[in-house]
Design a protein around this motif. Structure first.
Motif, mmCIF file in Angstrom:
data_model
loop_
_atom_site.group_PDB
_atom_site.id
_atom_site.type_symbol
_atom_site.label_atom_id
_atom_site.label_comp_id
_atom_site.label_asym_id
_atom_site.label_seq_id
_atom_site.Cartn_x
_atom_site.Cartn_y
_atom_site.Cartn_z
ATOM 1 N N UNK A 30 1.008 -1.144 -0.128
ATOM 2 C CA UNK A 30 0.018 -0.164 -0.181
ATOM 3 C C UNK A 30 0.708 1.289 -0.108
ATOM 4 N N UNK A 31 1.977 1.078 -0.459
ATOM 5 C CA UNK A 31 3.049 2.286 -0.406
ATOM 6 C C UNK A 31 2.230 3.256 -1.563
ATOM 7 N N UNK A 32 2.267 4.585 -1.395
ATOM 8 C CA UNK A 32 1.603 5.424 -1.991
ATOM 9 C C UNK A 32 2.754 6.231 -2.619
ATOM 10 N N UNK A 33 3.262 7.185 -2.127
ATOM 11 C CA UNK A 33 4.274 8.270 -2.632
ATOM 12 C C UNK A 33 5.915 7.724 -2.340
ATOM 13 N N UNK A 34 6.766 7.786 -3.542
ATOM 14 C CA UNK A 34 7.927 7.442 -3.282
ATOM 15 C C UNK A 34 8.798 8.542 -3.756
ATOM 16 N N UNK A 35 9.948 8.853 -3.388
ATOM 17 C CA UNK A 35 10.610 10.071 -4.111
ATOM 18 C C UNK A 35 11.987 10.120 -3.465
ATOM 19 N N UNK A 36 12.393 11.579 -3.397
ATOM 20 C CA UNK A 36 14.030 11.759 -2.947
ATOM 21 C C UNK A 36 13.646 13.277 -2.579
ATOM 22 N N UNK A 37 14.427 13.491 -1.349
ATOM 23 C CA UNK A 37 14.648 14.522 -0.509
ATOM 24 C C UNK A 37 16.146 14.718 -0.611
ATOM 25 N N UNK A 38 16.603 15.956 -0.036
ATOM 26 C CA UNK A 38 18.225 16.107 -0.222
ATOM 27 C C UNK A 38 18.363 17.108 0.974
ATOM 28 N N UNK A 39 19.610 16.857 1.497
ATOM 29 C CA UNK A 39 20.165 17.711 2.483
ATOM 30 C C UNK A 39 21.630 18.208 2.307
ATOM 31 N N UNK A 40 21.554 19.475 1.965
ATOM 32 C CA UNK A 40 22.995 19.947 1.664
ATOM 33 C C UNK A 40 23.742 20.692 2.969
ATOM 34 N N UNK A 41 24.971 20.793 2.864
ATOM 35 C CA UNK A 41 25.456 21.366 4.230
ATOM 36 C C UNK A 41 25.022 22.451 5.011
ATOM 37 N N UNK A 42 24.600 22.328 5.934
ATOM 38 C CA UNK A 42 24.239 23.717 6.655
ATOM 39 C C UNK A 42 22.715 24.068 6.311
ATOM 40 N N UNK A 49 12.144 15.331 -5.586
ATOM 41 C CA UNK A 49 11.073 14.759 -6.623
ATOM 42 C C UNK A 49 10.352 13.820 -5.929
ATOM 43 N N UNK A 50 9.153 13.710 -6.140
ATOM 44 C CA UNK A 50 8.280 12.724 -5.702
ATOM 45 C C UNK A 50 7.396 12.006 -6.806
ATOM 46 N N UNK A 51 7.123 10.776 -6.650
ATOM 47 C CA UNK A 51 6.121 10.225 -7.477
ATOM 48 C C UNK A 51 4.885 9.420 -6.861
ATOM 49 N N UNK A 52 3.831 9.774 -7.137
ATOM 50 C CA UNK A 52 2.829 8.944 -6.575
ATOM 51 C C UNK A 52 2.374 7.412 -7.229
ATOM 52 N N UNK A 96 12.361 8.366 0.180
ATOM 53 C CA UNK A 96 11.444 8.593 1.149
ATOM 54 C C UNK A 96 10.153 7.678 0.278
ATOM 55 N N UNK A 97 9.241 7.128 1.352
ATOM 56 C CA UNK A 97 8.072 6.596 0.906
ATOM 57 C C UNK A 97 7.068 6.854 2.141
ATOM 58 N N UNK A 98 5.780 6.815 1.632
ATOM 59 C CA UNK A 98 4.886 6.859 2.516
ATOM 60 C C UNK A 98 3.810 5.816 2.475
ATOM 61 N N UNK A 99 2.961 5.403 3.316
ATOM 62 C CA UNK A 99 2.190 4.297 3.248
ATOM 63 C C UNK A 99 0.926 4.773 4.059
ATOM 64 N N UNK A 100 -0.218 4.938 3.407
ATOM 65 C CA UNK A 100 -1.292 5.435 3.987
ATOM 66 C C UNK A 100 -2.223 4.443 4.790
ATOM 67 N N UNK A 101 -2.827 4.559 5.804
ATOM 68 C CA UNK A 101 -3.691 3.476 6.195
ATOM 69 C C UNK A 101 -5.045 4.199 6.619
ATOM 70 N N UNK A 102 -6.008 3.720 7.073
ATOM 71 C CA UNK A 102 -7.213 4.328 7.634
ATOM 72 C C UNK A 102 -7.135 5.097 8.855
ATOM 73 N N UNK A 103 -5.978 5.106 9.291
ATOM 74 C CA UNK A 103 -5.714 5.816 10.727
ATOM 75 C C UNK A 103 -4.624 7.021 10.565
ATOM 76 N N UNK A 104 -3.762 6.434 9.748
ATOM 77 C CA UNK A 104 -2.767 7.598 9.964
ATOM 78 C C UNK A 104 -1.695 7.244 8.467
ATOM 79 N N UNK A 105 -0.781 7.972 8.346
ATOM 80 C CA UNK A 105 0.191 7.793 7.021
ATOM 81 C C UNK A 105 1.496 7.556 7.905
ATOM 82 N N UNK A 106 2.114 6.446 7.439
ATOM 83 C CA UNK A 106 3.566 6.048 7.874
ATOM 84 C C UNK A 106 4.409 6.782 6.750
#
Length: 119
Positions: A30-42, A49-52, A96-106
């Protein structure tokens, strides 16, 4: 639970290309969104980018036209093709990935992979 394993990254000269991949395992149906985040120095972590699961994509403005996100929905693999890289793209990139449920999104994160672009 979902595990995300990244591959790719490394050191490249400005103008070069790199490809990042991320494979999800565990409770992936039940994974919905998958994608990428980044963190540069400081800097704070930011969306790249994200994909549903229905094929909608979203990109950070500064990477539009240079980066392409693609996804194998059945295998829950997401890739990020990065072209025309710039020194300001230097960062740790997180899957990154998220998995929605009826109660919350992980939400789940990979361990991060370093991308360094030299000028």
């Amino acid at each position: 639970q979902v595990q995300l394993v990244e591959s790719g990254g490394g050191l490249v000269q400005a103008g070069g290309s790199l490809r990042l991949s991320c494979a999800a395992s565990g409770n992936i149906l039940s994974i919905n969104i998958m994608g990428w985040y980044r963190q540069g120095p400081g800097k704070q972590r930011e969306l790249v980018a994200l994909s549903t699961s229905t094929g909608t994509t979203n990109y950070k403005d500064s990477v539009k036209g240079r980066f392409t996100i693609s996804r194998d929905n059945a295998k829950k693999i997401v890739t990020l093709q990065m072209n025309s890289l710039k020194p300001e793209d230097t960062a740790v990139y997180y899957c990154y990935a998220n998995r929605p449920t009826s109660l919350t999104t992980f939400e789940y994160w990979g361990q991060g992979t370093q991308v360094t672009v030299s000028s």
